[in-house]
Design an enzyme around this catalytic site. Structure first.
Site, PDB file in Angstrom:
ATOM      1  N   HIS A  31       0.849  -1.187   0.000  1.00 39.31           N
ATOM      2  CA  HIS A  31       0.000   0.000   0.000  1.00 39.31           C
ATOM      3  C   HIS A  31       0.887   1.240   0.000  1.00 39.31           C
ATOM      4  O   HIS A  31       2.102   1.157   0.047  1.00 39.31           O
ATOM      5  CB  HIS A  31      -0.974   0.010   1.192  1.00 39.31           C
ATOM      6  CG  HIS A  31      -0.344   0.360   2.514  1.00 39.31           C
ATOM      7  ND1 HIS A  31      -1.001   1.081   3.474  1.00 39.31           N
ATOM      8  CD2 HIS A  31       0.877   0.104   3.044  1.00 39.31           C
ATOM      9  CE1 HIS A  31      -0.230   1.238   4.541  1.00 39.31           C
ATOM     10  NE2 HIS A  31       0.918   0.652   4.302  1.00 39.31           N
ATOM     11  N   CYS A  35       5.679   6.439   4.748  1.00 35.34           N
ATOM     12  CA  CYS A  35       4.497   5.686   4.306  1.00 35.34           C
ATOM     13  C   CYS A  35       3.834   6.270   3.064  1.00 35.34           C
ATOM     14  O   CYS A  35       2.933   5.659   2.501  1.00 35.34           O
ATOM     15  CB  CYS A  35       3.485   5.556   5.443  1.00 35.34           C
ATOM     16  SG  CYS A  35       4.079   4.455   6.745  1.00 35.34           S
ATOM     17  N   HIS A  90       5.113   0.593  -0.505  1.00 33.89           N
ATOM     18  CA  HIS A  90       5.766  -0.345   0.403  1.00 33.89           C
ATOM     19  C   HIS A  90       4.756  -1.411   0.810  1.00 33.89           C
ATOM     20  O   HIS A  90       3.598  -1.357   0.398  1.00 33.89           O
ATOM     21  CB  HIS A  90       6.337   0.374   1.642  1.00 33.89           C
ATOM     22  CG  HIS A  90       5.299   0.947   2.550  1.00 33.89           C
ATOM     23  ND1 HIS A  90       4.564   2.080   2.247  1.00 33.89           N
ATOM     24  CD2 HIS A  90       4.843   0.522   3.753  1.00 33.89           C
ATOM     25  CE1 HIS A  90       3.728   2.332   3.236  1.00 33.89           C
ATOM     26  NE2 HIS A  90       3.867   1.394   4.155  1.00 33.89           N
ATOM     27  N   HIS A 109       3.636  -4.717   3.926  1.00 32.69           N
ATOM     28  CA  HIS A 109       3.713  -5.240   5.290  1.00 32.69           C
ATOM     29  C   HIS A 109       3.347  -6.714   5.284  1.00 32.69           C
ATOM     30  O   HIS A 109       2.635  -7.190   4.398  1.00 32.69           O
ATOM     31  CB  HIS A 109       2.715  -4.522   6.207  1.00 32.69           C
ATOM     32  CG  HIS A 109       2.946  -3.060   6.343  1.00 32.69           C
ATOM     33  ND1 HIS A 109       3.937  -2.527   7.130  1.00 32.69           N
ATOM     34  CD2 HIS A 109       2.308  -2.003   5.776  1.00 32.69           C
ATOM     35  CE1 HIS A 109       3.891  -1.202   7.049  1.00 32.69           C
ATOM     36  NE2 HIS A 109       2.916  -0.864   6.229  1.00 32.69           N
ATOM     37  N   HIS A 151      -0.928 -10.666  -1.166  1.00 31.76           N
ATOM     38  CA  HIS A 151       0.000 -10.455  -2.275  1.00 31.76           C
ATOM     39  C   HIS A 151      -0.559  -9.523  -3.341  1.00 31.76           C
ATOM     40  O   HIS A 151      -0.287  -9.673  -4.531  1.00 31.76           O
ATOM     41  CB  HIS A 151       0.472 -11.784  -2.873  1.00 31.76           C
ATOM     42  CG  HIS A 151       1.499 -12.447  -2.013  1.00 31.76           C
ATOM     43  ND1 HIS A 151       1.156 -13.146  -0.876  1.00 31.76           N
ATOM     44  CD2 HIS A 151       2.845 -12.484  -2.099  1.00 31.76           C
ATOM     45  CE1 HIS A 151       2.248 -13.601  -0.305  1.00 31.76           C
ATOM     46  NE2 HIS A 151       3.301 -13.205  -1.026  1.00 31.76           N
ATOM     47  N   GLU A 196       0.300  -3.787  11.329  1.00 35.87           N
ATOM     48  CA  GLU A 196       1.242  -3.595  10.219  1.00 35.87           C
ATOM     49  C   GLU A 196       2.593  -4.186  10.568  1.00 35.87           C
ATOM     50  O   GLU A 196       3.303  -4.684   9.704  1.00 35.87           O
ATOM     51  CB  GLU A 196       1.380  -2.109   9.892  1.00 35.87           C
ATOM     52  CG  GLU A 196       0.170  -1.544   9.203  1.00 35.87           C
ATOM     53  CD  GLU A 196       0.406  -0.136   8.664  1.00 35.87           C
ATOM     54  OE1 GLU A 196       1.445   0.479   8.993  1.00 35.87           O
ATOM     55  OE2 GLU A 196      -0.463   0.338   7.924  1.00 35.87           O
TER      56      GLU A 196
END
Length: 139
Positions: free
Chosen positions: A14, A23, A27, A29, A68, A129
């Site tokens: 996201h 953020c 990137h 998590h 994914h 996260e």
């Protein structure tokens, strides 16, 4: 109140539009999503709901729809560019994909559809996260 809980792990990307720090970049998590369900009464066996039902209705929804993939807000200025590169890996969502908004979306939008034929309700969702950072939404 008795609550049944189960968590599920997914990997998902996201970016947070408008974020003042890292953020704002693309990137991902290794999310841990916790589901908390309640019912007006326990079933004849003494359960809120069987844990396998949480898995099949909510955990598998995450697997099929978010795992994914890359969550991108429908108003993100990068949407068109990313669709041109990798449309099949994108999940366009109606919210800026913060942990808080993901938790609320799962409780308010996804769970009612996934659980509509059952006598159980998702009353809270916690989105981790990282092991140190999470957000929760509770009805």
């Amino acid at each position: 109140m008795i609550i049944a809980e189960r968590y599920h792990d997914i990997s998902c990307g996201h970016r947070v539009v408008g974020h003042e720090g890292k953020c704002r970049f693309l990137h991902g998590h290794n999310y841990r999503i916790h589901f908390s369900l309640a019912a007006d009464a326990l079933d004849e066996i003494g359960r809120v709901v069987d844990f396998s039902v949480i898995k099949s209705r909510l955990c598998m929804w995450l697997e099929d729809n978010f795992d994914h993939k890359f969550l991108i807000w429908e108003q993100d200025e990068m949407l068109n560019q990313l669709q041109a590169i990798t449309a099949e890996s994108l999940v366009v969502v109606p919210f800026n994909p913060t942990a808080e908004n993901i938790a609320r979306y799962l409780v308010e939008v996804i769970a009612p559809k996934q659980l509509e034929d059952l006598q159980v309700k998702l009353i809270a969702c916690k989105v981790e996260e990282t092991a140190k950072c999470s957000a929760s939404y509770t009805l």
